[in-house]
Design a protein around this motif. Structure first.
Motif, PDB file in Angstrom:
ATOM      1  N   SER A  89       0.879  -1.168   0.000  1.00  7.20           N
ATOM      2  CA  SER A  89       0.000   0.000   0.000  1.00  7.20           C
ATOM      3  C   SER A  89       0.922   1.225   0.000  1.00  7.20           C
ATOM      4  CB  SER A  89      -0.923  -0.042   1.219  1.00  7.20           C
ATOM      5  OG  SER A  89      -1.968   0.902   1.087  1.00  7.20           O
ATOM      6  N   HIS A  90       0.368   2.400   0.226  1.00  8.64           N
ATOM      7  CA  HIS A  90       1.178   3.618   0.051  1.00  8.64           C
ATOM      8  C   HIS A  90       1.732   4.137   1.383  1.00  8.64           C
ATOM      9  CE1 HIS A  90      -2.173   6.224   1.571  1.00  8.64           C
ATOM     10  NE2 HIS A  90      -2.886   5.197   1.172  1.00  8.64           N
ATOM     11  N   PHE A  91       2.893   4.815   1.308  1.00  6.89           N
ATOM     12  CA  PHE A  91       3.445   5.421   2.533  1.00  6.89           C
ATOM     13  C   PHE A  91       3.489   6.941   2.464  1.00  6.89           C
ATOM     14  CE2 PHE A  91       7.914   6.532   1.466  1.00  6.89           C
ATOM     15  CZ  PHE A  91       8.100   5.825   0.279  1.00  6.89           C
ATOM     16  N   TYR A 100      -2.260   5.190   9.956  1.00  7.22           N
ATOM     17  CA  TYR A 100      -2.485   3.812   9.496  1.00  7.22           C
ATOM     18  C   TYR A 100      -2.925   3.722   8.032  1.00  7.22           C
ATOM     19  CZ  TYR A 100      -2.300   3.505  14.498  1.00  7.22           C
ATOM     20  OH  TYR A 100      -1.885   3.643  15.795  1.00  7.22           O
ATOM     21  N   ASP A 101      -3.563   4.774   7.530  1.00  5.04           N
ATOM     22  CA  ASP A 101      -3.987   4.805   6.122  1.00  5.04           C
ATOM     23  C   ASP A 101      -2.765   4.543   5.250  1.00  5.04           C
ATOM     24  OD1 ASP A 101      -4.844   5.414   3.579  1.00  5.04           O
ATOM     25  OD2 ASP A 101      -5.175   7.545   3.962  1.00  5.04           O
ATOM     26  N   GLY A 102      -2.801   3.476   4.467  1.00  9.77           N
ATOM     27  CA  GLY A 102      -1.668   3.145   3.615  1.00  9.77           C
ATOM     28  C   GLY A 102      -0.587   2.376   4.362  1.00  9.77           C
ATOM     29  N   ASN A 103      -0.027   3.026   5.404  1.00  4.19           N
ATOM     30  CA  ASN A 103       1.115   2.440   6.118  1.00  4.19           C
ATOM     31  C   ASN A 103       0.831   1.038   6.644  1.00  4.19           C
ATOM     32  OD1 ASN A 103       2.828   4.829   5.912  1.00  4.19           O
ATOM     33  ND2 ASN A 103       1.272   5.772   7.190  1.00  4.19           N
ATOM     34  N   GLU A 134       3.541   7.046  -3.716  1.00  2.00           N
ATOM     35  CA  GLU A 134       2.571   8.145  -3.838  1.00  2.00           C
ATOM     36  C   GLU A 134       1.209   7.589  -4.199  1.00  2.00           C
ATOM     37  OE1 GLU A 134       0.718  11.887  -4.464  1.00  2.00           O
ATOM     38  OE2 GLU A 134       0.467  10.030  -5.548  1.00  2.00           O
ATOM     39  N   GLU A 135       0.191   7.991  -3.452  1.00  2.50           N
ATOM     40  CA  GLU A 135      -1.177   7.609  -3.780  1.00  2.50           C
ATOM     41  C   GLU A 135      -2.123   8.786  -3.641  1.00  2.50           C
ATOM     42  OE1 GLU A 135      -5.282   5.957  -2.634  1.00  2.50           O
ATOM     43  OE2 GLU A 135      -3.917   7.204  -1.501  1.00  2.50           O
ATOM     44  N   GLU A 136      -1.857   9.655  -2.659  1.00  5.56           N
ATOM     45  CA  GLU A 136      -2.854  10.644  -2.245  1.00  5.56           C
ATOM     46  C   GLU A 136      -2.956  11.868  -3.154  1.00  5.56           C
ATOM     47  OE1 GLU A 136      -4.903  10.010   0.046  1.00  5.56           O
ATOM     48  OE2 GLU A 136      -4.015   8.769   1.612  1.00  5.56           O
ATOM     49  N   GLY A 137      -1.901  12.148  -3.924  1.00  3.38           N
ATOM     50  CA  GLY A 137      -1.996  13.265  -4.867  1.00  3.38           C
ATOM     51  C   GLY A 137      -1.824  14.639  -4.247  1.00  3.38           C
ATOM     52  N   VAL A 199      -3.901  -4.808   2.075  1.00  6.21           N
ATOM     53  CA  VAL A 199      -4.533  -4.680   3.395  1.00  6.21           C
ATOM     54  C   VAL A 199      -4.650  -3.192   3.687  1.00  6.21           C
ATOM     55  CG1 VAL A 199      -4.310  -5.212   5.854  1.00  6.21           C
ATOM     56  CG2 VAL A 199      -3.469  -6.847   4.143  1.00  6.21           C
ATOM     57  N   HIS A 200      -5.806  -2.737   4.119  1.00  7.50           N
ATOM     58  CA  HIS A 200      -6.014  -1.299   4.331  1.00  7.50           C
ATOM     59  C   HIS A 200      -7.049  -1.103   5.429  1.00  7.50           C
ATOM     60  CE1 HIS A 200      -6.484   2.956   3.331  1.00  7.50           C
ATOM     61  NE2 HIS A 200      -5.486   2.844   2.477  1.00  7.50           N
ATOM     62  N   ILE A 201      -6.903  -0.043   6.207  1.00  8.39           N
ATOM     63  CA  ILE A 201      -7.982   0.268   7.151  1.00  8.39           C
ATOM     64  C   ILE A 201      -9.226   0.641   6.354  1.00  8.39           C
ATOM     65  CG2 ILE A 201      -6.571   0.972   9.126  1.00  8.39           C
ATOM     66  CD1 ILE A 201      -7.206   3.907   8.237  1.00  8.39           C
ATOM     67  N   GLU A 202     -10.383   0.385   6.959  1.00  7.11           N
ATOM     68  CA  GLU A 202     -11.628   0.582   6.212  1.00  7.11           C
ATOM     69  C   GLU A 202     -11.868   2.052   5.873  1.00  7.11           C
ATOM     70  OE1 GLU A 202     -15.271  -0.482   8.288  1.00  7.11           O
ATOM     71  OE2 GLU A 202     -16.371   0.730   6.830  1.00  7.11           O
ATOM     72  N   GLN A 203     -11.457   2.950   6.727  1.00 14.23           N
ATOM     73  CA  GLN A 203     -11.720   4.397   6.559  1.00 14.23           C
ATOM     74  C   GLN A 203     -13.204   4.703   6.574  1.00 14.23           C
ATOM     75  OE1 GLN A 203      -9.118   4.789   2.843  1.00 14.23           O
ATOM     76  NE2 GLN A 203      -8.378   6.507   4.049  1.00 14.23           N
ATOM     77  N   GLY A 204     -13.964   3.871   7.285  1.00  7.58           N
ATOM     78  CA  GLY A 204     -15.405   4.080   7.409  1.00  7.58           C
ATOM     79  C   GLY A 204     -15.875   3.301   8.618  1.00  7.58           C
ATOM     80  N   GLY A 366     -10.770   5.250  -3.088  1.00 12.22           N
ATOM     81  CA  GLY A 366      -9.843   4.695  -4.066  1.00 12.22           C
ATOM     82  C   GLY A 366      -8.611   4.128  -3.381  1.00 12.22           C
ATOM     83  N   HIS A 367      -7.953   3.156  -4.013  1.00 18.72           N
ATOM     84  CA  HIS A 367      -6.760   2.535  -3.432  1.00 18.72           C
ATOM     85  C   HIS A 367      -5.790   2.146  -4.537  1.00 18.72           C
ATOM     86  CE1 HIS A 367      -8.454   2.423   0.557  1.00 18.72           C
ATOM     87  NE2 HIS A 367      -9.560   1.886   0.080  1.00 18.72           N
ATOM     88  N   ASP A 368      -4.526   1.866  -4.138  1.00 17.08           N
ATOM     89  CA  ASP A 368      -3.508   1.438  -5.100  1.00 17.08           C
ATOM     90  C   ASP A 368      -3.960   0.224  -5.909  1.00 17.08           C
ATOM     91  OD1 ASP A 368      -1.227   3.280  -4.545  1.00 17.08           O
ATOM     92  OD2 ASP A 368      -1.432   2.431  -2.542  1.00 17.08           O
TER      93      ASP A 368
HETATM   94 ZN   LIG Z   1      -4.929   4.864   1.668  1.00 13.19          ZN
END
Ligand SMILES: [Zn+2]
Length: 424
Positions: A89-91, A100-103, A134-137, A199-204, A366-368
Motif C-alpha cells: 500500500s502507500h506510505f 495507518y492509512d496506507g502504512n 505516492e497515492e494521495e496526490g 490490506v487497508h484500514i476501512e476508513q469508514g 480509491g486505493h492502489d
Molecule cells: Zn490509503
C-alpha cells in the motif's frame, strides 16, 4: 513445577503491537512538526522510505527502489525467480493525516514475513511487498503515481505538474536521485505476478458498527462527479411574493434532498453534496445563483449509472418547475474495479479459519489496488478502524488486537494461497 516460559506468540498481540509500534515510528517522519504530513519525495518521505527498507531487509527481503520511488521488498520463493504474490500500500499521506492509512498495508506484511523468515519458511511463490511512494496526490495534484508506475499506466504528462514552490515532478524525481526516463522500466511484467492483495484500514464505520475486525472488499467503487450551477432571479426578500420567486438556493436544496433520498437504502450506493454555495448571498436577497457539487459512488457501475440518470432527470424537473436555468458539468468519471472472485474466496476462507464471520463490503475510497488491476487480479482486506471510522485525520485509530487479527488472516491467506491456473 515452574511455569513454561511463554513463547513470543503467547504474548498478547505480538505482531499487532509490532505493527502499531512501527506505525508510530514511521509517523515521526513528517514535514510538519506536531502533525503527520508526508508528501511525495520530501525529506520526510525519504526518511520513511529508508526506515521501511531497513525493516524489509531485517525481515529477509532483498530491497530495490524504482524510478517512481517505490520501495519494493522481495521475499524469495523456494525456487528463486518464481512469480510473486504482490502486496502493499502507500506510505505517502494527506496533510495532518492518520498513521495507518496506507502504512498498515506496508507494515503488516513485513511483520508477517519477518516471522516466516525466523522460521526459515518459504513458499512456492515469491512475496513482494511494495511501499507505493505516492497515492494521495497532495504534492503534485496527481494520484496513484507509485502504483501506476508499476502497472505501466503512468501518465507522463503529470511530470510537468508543479508543487506549491514551483518545482516540477520531473525535477523532484531527479533531485531524489531517480531518473524520470527510467519510469517505463518500473512497470512490472504481468507474467511475474500471480495476484495483488492490499490490506487497508476501512476508513469508514461499517466494520466498527458491526463489531467485526476485518472484511473482504467486493469492489472499489466507481464514481461520478458533477458541478452544477443554477441560475434563477435575485430579488428583494421583502417585496417579491413567494409564488413569483425563482430561488436558486431552494432549487439546490430540493435537488440535494432528492440525491440523499435516491442514494439511501441501496447497499453500496452513496451520494454526497459536499459543496453548496450561494455566491454573493445576503440575508435580505432571494438567491439568484447557487453552485453545488455532486459525488455519486457505488461498487457496481449499473447502480451508480441508474442513480446518476435519475438525479440528472430530477435536476431538469426541479428547474423547469421553478423557472431556473441549470448548467451541469461532469467533472470526474471512473468505473468501479471489481475484486477478483477467486481471491475474495481465499480471503473469506482465511477469515473463516480464524473463527470469524465473513463480511463483504465495497470500498467507497480509491486505493492502489485500482491501478494494479490493469496488470493483475486484485483483492483487498479491510481492517476495522476505531473512532467512528474516521480517517485522513490525526484521530484515525486502530487497535493492536485488530492489527494482530488482520496479520493472522494475512498469514493464513498466504500459507494457503493457491494461484489461478493461468494468471494474466
Ligand atoms: Zn490509503
Amino acid at each position: 513445577m515452574a511455569a513454561p516460559v511463554p513463547s513470543e506468540l503467547d504474548l498478547p498481540n505480538p505482531i499487532g503491537s509490532q505493527i502499531l509500534q512501527w506505525a508510530d515510528e514511521l509517523a515521526s517522519h513528517t514535514e510538519q512538526p506536531g502533525m503527520l504530513t508526508r508528501t511525495y519525495l520530501t525529506p520526510a518521505h525519504h526518511g520513511a522510505a529508508a526506515r521501511i527498507r531497513d525493516w524489509m531487509e531485517q525481515a529477509g527481503m532483498t530491497v530495490r527502489r524504482d524510478a517512481a520511488g517505490n520501495v519494493i521488498g522481495r521475499y524469495e520463493a523456494e525456487r528463486p525467480g518464481a512469480p510473486a504474490l504482490m502486496t502493499g500500500s502507500h506510505f505517502d499521506t494527506v496533510r495532518d493525516a492518520g498513521r495507518y492509512d496506507g502504512n498498515l498495508g506496508v507494515l503488516l506484511p513485513i511483520a508477517c514475513i519477518a516471522q516466516w523468515h525466523r522460521q526459515g519458511r518459504r513458499f512456492p511463490f515469491a512475496l513482494e511487498v511494495v511501499a507505493f511512494a505516492e497515492e494521495e496526490g497532495v504534492r503534485f495534484k496527481a494520484t496513484l503515481l507509485g502504483s501506476r508506475a508499476i502497472a505501466g499506466t503512468f501518465d507522463y504528462a503529470v511530470l510537468d505538474n508543479v508543487d506549491e514552490s514551483g518545482v516540477t515532478m520531473r525535477e523532484a524525481i531527479r533531485l531524489a536521485g531517480f531518473d524520470p526516463q527510467a519510469l517505463p522500466a518500473a512497470a512490472c511484467p504481468p507474467q511475474q505476478m500471480l495476484a495483488f492483495v492490499e490490506v487497508h484500514i476501512e476508513q469508514g464505520p461499517v466494520l466498527l458498527n458491526e463489531g467485526l475486525p476485518v472484511g473482504v472488499v467486493t469492489a472499489i467503487s466507481g464514481a461520478s462527479r458533477f458541478l452544477v450551477e443554477l441560475e434563477g432571479l435575485a430579488g428583494h426578500a421583502g417585496t417579491v411574493p413567494m409564488e413569483m420567486r425563482r430561488d436558486a438556493a431552494m432549487a439546490a436544496a430540493e435537488i440535494g434532498l432528492y440525491i440523499e433520498r435516491r442514494c439511501s437504502g441501496t447497499p453500496g450506493l452513496v451520494g454526497t453534496v459536499g459543496q453548496l454555495q450561494v455566491p454573493n448571498g445576503a440575508t435580505n436577497v432571494v438567491p439568484g445563483r447557487a453552485i453545488f457539487s455532486i459525488d455519486i459512488r457505488a461498487g457496481e457501475d449499473a447502480l451508480r449509472q441508474a442513480a446518476v440518470q435519475d438525479v440528472l432527470a430530477e435536476i431538469e424537473r426541479v428547474c423547469a418547475r421553478r423557472g431556473i436555468r441549470p448548467e451541469v458539468r461532469r467533472t470526474h468519471e471512473a468505473a468501479s474495479v471489481p475484486c477478483a472472485g477467486w481471491l475474495r474466496e481465499q480471503w473469506a476462507q482465511a477469515i473463516a479459519r480464524q473463527g470469524l464471520p465473513v463480511r463483504q463490503l465495497p470500498s467507497g475510497a480509491g486505493h492502489d489496488a485500482m491501478a494494479i488491476a490493469a496488470i493483475a487480479d486484485v483483492a483487498m482486506l479491510f481492517v476495522r478502524c476505531g473512532n467512528g471510522g474516521i480517517s485522513h485525520h490525526p484521530t484515525e485509530t486502530m487497535t493492536a488486537q485488530d492489527a494482530d487479527i488482520a496479520a493472522r488472516v494475512f498469514r493464513d491467506f498466504v500459507e494457503h494461497f493457491h494461484p489461478q491456473a493461468s494468471p494474466r
